[in-house]
Design a protein around this motif. Structure first.
Motif, PDB file in Angstrom:
ATOM      1  N   VAL A 323       0.841  -1.198   0.000  1.00 27.81           N
ATOM      2  CA  VAL A 323       0.000   0.000   0.000  1.00 27.81           C
ATOM      3  C   VAL A 323       0.875   1.247   0.000  1.00 27.81           C
ATOM      4  N   MET A 324       1.917   1.238   0.813  1.00 30.00           N
ATOM      5  CA  MET A 324       2.765   2.432   0.941  1.00 30.00           C
ATOM      6  C   MET A 324       3.598   2.708  -0.302  1.00 30.00           C
ATOM      7  N   VAL A 325       3.959   1.663  -1.046  1.00 26.10           N
ATOM      8  CA  VAL A 325       4.838   1.860  -2.210  1.00 26.10           C
ATOM      9  C   VAL A 325       4.100   1.672  -3.531  1.00 26.10           C
ATOM     10  N   GLY A 326       2.822   1.291  -3.482  1.00 25.17           N
ATOM     11  CA  GLY A 326       2.074   0.995  -4.697  1.00 25.17           C
ATOM     12  C   GLY A 326       1.758   2.232  -5.520  1.00 25.17           C
ATOM     13  N   SER A 327       1.344   1.971  -6.758  1.00 25.81           N
ATOM     14  CA  SER A 327       1.033   3.055  -7.698  1.00 25.81           C
ATOM     15  C   SER A 327      -0.448   3.418  -7.642  1.00 25.81           C
ATOM     16  N   ALA A 332      -2.788  -2.333 -13.288  1.00 24.07           N
ATOM     17  CA  ALA A 332      -2.292  -3.588 -13.835  1.00 24.07           C
ATOM     18  C   ALA A 332      -2.714  -4.799 -13.003  1.00 24.07           C
ATOM     19  N   VAL A 333      -2.632  -4.683 -11.679  1.00 20.50           N
ATOM     20  CA  VAL A 333      -2.957  -5.829 -10.821  1.00 20.50           C
ATOM     21  C   VAL A 333      -4.438  -6.186 -10.944  1.00 20.50           C
ATOM     22  N   TRP A 334      -5.288  -5.152 -10.919  1.00 27.48           N
ATOM     23  CA  TRP A 334      -6.715  -5.421 -11.067  1.00 27.48           C
ATOM     24  C   TRP A 334      -7.007  -6.064 -12.417  1.00 27.48           C
ATOM     25  N   ASN A 335      -6.452  -5.486 -13.474  1.00 25.76           N
ATOM     26  CA  ASN A 335      -6.720  -5.994 -14.818  1.00 25.76           C
ATOM     27  C   ASN A 335      -6.234  -7.432 -14.990  1.00 25.76           C
ATOM     28  N   ALA A 336      -5.134  -7.770 -14.322  1.00 25.11           N
ATOM     29  CA  ALA A 336      -4.585  -9.120 -14.447  1.00 25.11           C
ATOM     30  C   ALA A 336      -5.388 -10.147 -13.649  1.00 25.11           C
ATOM     31  N   MET A 337      -5.929  -9.727 -12.502  1.00 20.39           N
ATOM     32  CA  MET A 337      -6.554 -10.695 -11.598  1.00 20.39           C
ATOM     33  C   MET A 337      -8.085 -10.664 -11.582  1.00 20.39           C
ATOM     34  N   GLY A 342     -15.978  -7.973 -14.211  1.00 16.25           N
ATOM     35  CA  GLY A 342     -16.803  -6.885 -14.710  1.00 16.25           C
ATOM     36  C   GLY A 342     -17.024  -5.780 -13.694  1.00 16.25           C
ATOM     37  N   VAL A 343     -16.445  -5.914 -12.504  1.00 14.62           N
ATOM     38  CA  VAL A 343     -16.548  -4.891 -11.463  1.00 14.62           C
ATOM     39  C   VAL A 343     -15.637  -3.726 -11.831  1.00 14.62           C
ATOM     40  N   PRO A 344     -16.073  -2.475 -11.585  1.00 19.66           N
ATOM     41  CA  PRO A 344     -15.226  -1.321 -11.923  1.00 19.66           C
ATOM     42  C   PRO A 344     -13.820  -1.452 -11.351  1.00 19.66           C
ATOM     43  N   ALA A 345     -12.812  -1.203 -12.183  1.00 19.12           N
ATOM     44  CA  ALA A 345     -11.416  -1.355 -11.788  1.00 19.12           C
ATOM     45  C   ALA A 345     -10.996  -0.258 -10.823  1.00 19.12           C
ATOM     46  N   ILE A 346     -10.005  -0.577  -9.979  1.00 16.72           N
ATOM     47  CA  ILE A 346      -9.451   0.400  -9.047  1.00 16.72           C
ATOM     48  C   ILE A 346      -7.931   0.350  -9.141  1.00 16.72           C
ATOM     49  N   PRO A 347      -7.246   1.453  -8.814  1.00 14.58           N
ATOM     50  CA  PRO A 347      -5.775   1.474  -8.902  1.00 14.58           C
ATOM     51  C   PRO A 347      -5.140   0.424  -7.990  1.00 14.58           C
TER      52      PRO A 347
END
Length: 439
Positions: A323-327, A332-337, A342-347
């Protein structure tokens, strides 16, 4: 033959109480996890800083500590069934206090309403948790508790979605950029219109709570005997059980990180540009529910509860660092997993906060049996202390908000979770094994 018939009758007779108490667990899960959406809403409507916004969790959760003992005294006099009804009535009163608070846009009155809601939940939790244990066979009590947990966390998924649909729709005119362009009179009118959106939903909630209180009053819920008061000498010896004392501390830290993950994600997501920020608590709760279901299948069949607690603490530490170092810009993580959902993506960084729900889910059910092990007649006192540890939900989100305000960086403020998970890890590895303070 008779014993089999008696067992069957007992299981059948517990179906209706299970349904009613399950509804109660859903209700206090709904009210509890509504705070995650309420925090960013009130920050806009009442023009609050981070620290002020997290007074929402402070007012709500501190009631568990302040009112736990008085409510337990009342419960001994009323019995469990009447205690549940009283808790619902107090919650209805808290919901009604939201109406003048919203009309006047007074944050102090909102805090009073939240404290009253928390007070009602305190007696409701104190009554319903032991009730669900006693209404059926002892050997299936864990199954009933797990079902109630799923009802509670499931409500945490529903509550933010309902709040967003009825309260947070069409929020474009309430952005900071838009409000900054208005003169003071128009800005005040806009904020008063926003605050007034709470009136009807909380009026409906009060009505539903009153109906549920009447249902409990006229229902066939059997009364169960309350436990006798423990001897004074026994109570004083509670300090001789380090597994309990350390368990209370571990639970205090756990509730702190659980509420941080569930209630700060909305405001944090809003800062990260997430448009559906009012729904983000649902993401955290969805991961909690999924972990809860996994835990029901694998514990203790494949892993021990001690091992589950170690895994939870380590995963919490890893996610806290991420969380502290994430973008805040990459998805990318949401899109990959999770793109397939179909749920709205989040950073990524917001997703890591939500994934803390998965890490946290098994901590509560793991700590309780470890903390209460070997207490004997002191079990009810130990349970009361563990309930009071829920006050961690009042302290840590507020500290997180204070750190975010002082540092000017809400993302780095999540470091506050690391010492919490480190203590939980210590308790999982060693603390729960201590039989005396000397070893």
């Amino acid at each position: 033959m008779d014993s089999v018939m008696n067992q069957t009758e007992r299981q059948t007779s517990s179906v209706m109480p299970m349904f009613i108490v399950g509804t109660l667990f859903f209700i206090f899960g709904f009210v509890t996890w509504l705070n995650g959406s309420l925090i960013p809403f009130l920050q806009i409507a009442c023009e609050l800083t981070h620290m002020e916004a997290y007074l929402v969790t402070m007012a709500f959760y501190i009631s568990y500590t302040v009112m736990a003992l008085p409510m337990s005294v009342i419960l001994r006099r009323t019995g469990y069934r009447k205690g549940m009804m009283l808790g619902l009535l107090i919650m209805a009163l808290g919901s009604l206090i939201f109406i003048p608070a919203a009309e006047a846009r007074m944050f102090s009155v909102f805090l009073v309403a939240l404290f009253v809601l928390g007070t009602g939940l305190t007696i409701l939790q104190t009554a319903s948790n032991p009730y669900i244990v006693h209404i059926g066979p002892h050997e299936t009590a864990a199954v009933r508790i797990s079902i109630m947990g799923l009802m509670n966390k499931g409500a945490g998924i529903v509550a933010p979605l309902v709040f967003t649909a009825f309260i947070l729709s069409d929020m474009s005119q309430f952005t900071e950029a838009h409000l900054a362009t208005l003169d003071p009179a128009h800005k005040l009118a806009e904020l008063e219109a926003l605050s007034s959106r709470l009136v009807m939903p909380y009026m409906i909630m009060a009505g539903m709570l009153l109906v549920l209180a009447a249902l409990v009053h006229f229902s066939p819920l059997p009364e169960i005997e309350t436990e006798k008061n423990e001897a004074e000498g026994e109570t004083s010896s509670i300090r001789q059980h380090p597994n309990l004392i350390l368990g209370v501390i571990a639970l205090f830290f756990y509730v702190g990180v659980e509420v941080i993950a569930g209630d700060t994600i909305g405001l944090f997501g809003k800062e990260m540009g997430v448009t559906n920020f009012g729904q983000l608590t649902s993401y955290t709760m969805a991961f909690m529910v999924s972990a809860y279901i996994v835990g029901m299948f694998v514990i203790p069949r494949w892993i021990k509860q001690e091992t589950a607690l170690v895994i939870s603490a380590v995963l919490g530490l890893i996610l806290s660092v991420m969380v502290m170092v994430g973008s805040g810009e990459s998805y990318a993580v949401w899109n990959a997993m999770f793109a397939w959902t179909g749920v709205p993506a989040i950073p990524n960084v917001v997703l890591f906060v939500a994934l803390l729900g998965f890490a946290n889910a098994l901590v509560w059910p793991a700590i309780w049996p470890m903390a209460l092990a070997g207490l004997g007649s002191l079990t009810s006192t130990g349970s009361a202390l563990l309930i009071m540890a829920i006050s961690g939900g009042a302290i840590f989100p507020f500290l997180y908000g204070a750190i975010a305000d002082v540092s000017g960086n809400s993302q780095s403020a999540y470091w506050i979770m690391i010492p919490c998970y480190l203590f939980i890890l210590f308790y999982a590895l060693k603390g729960h094994k201590l039989k005396s303070w000397g070893r």
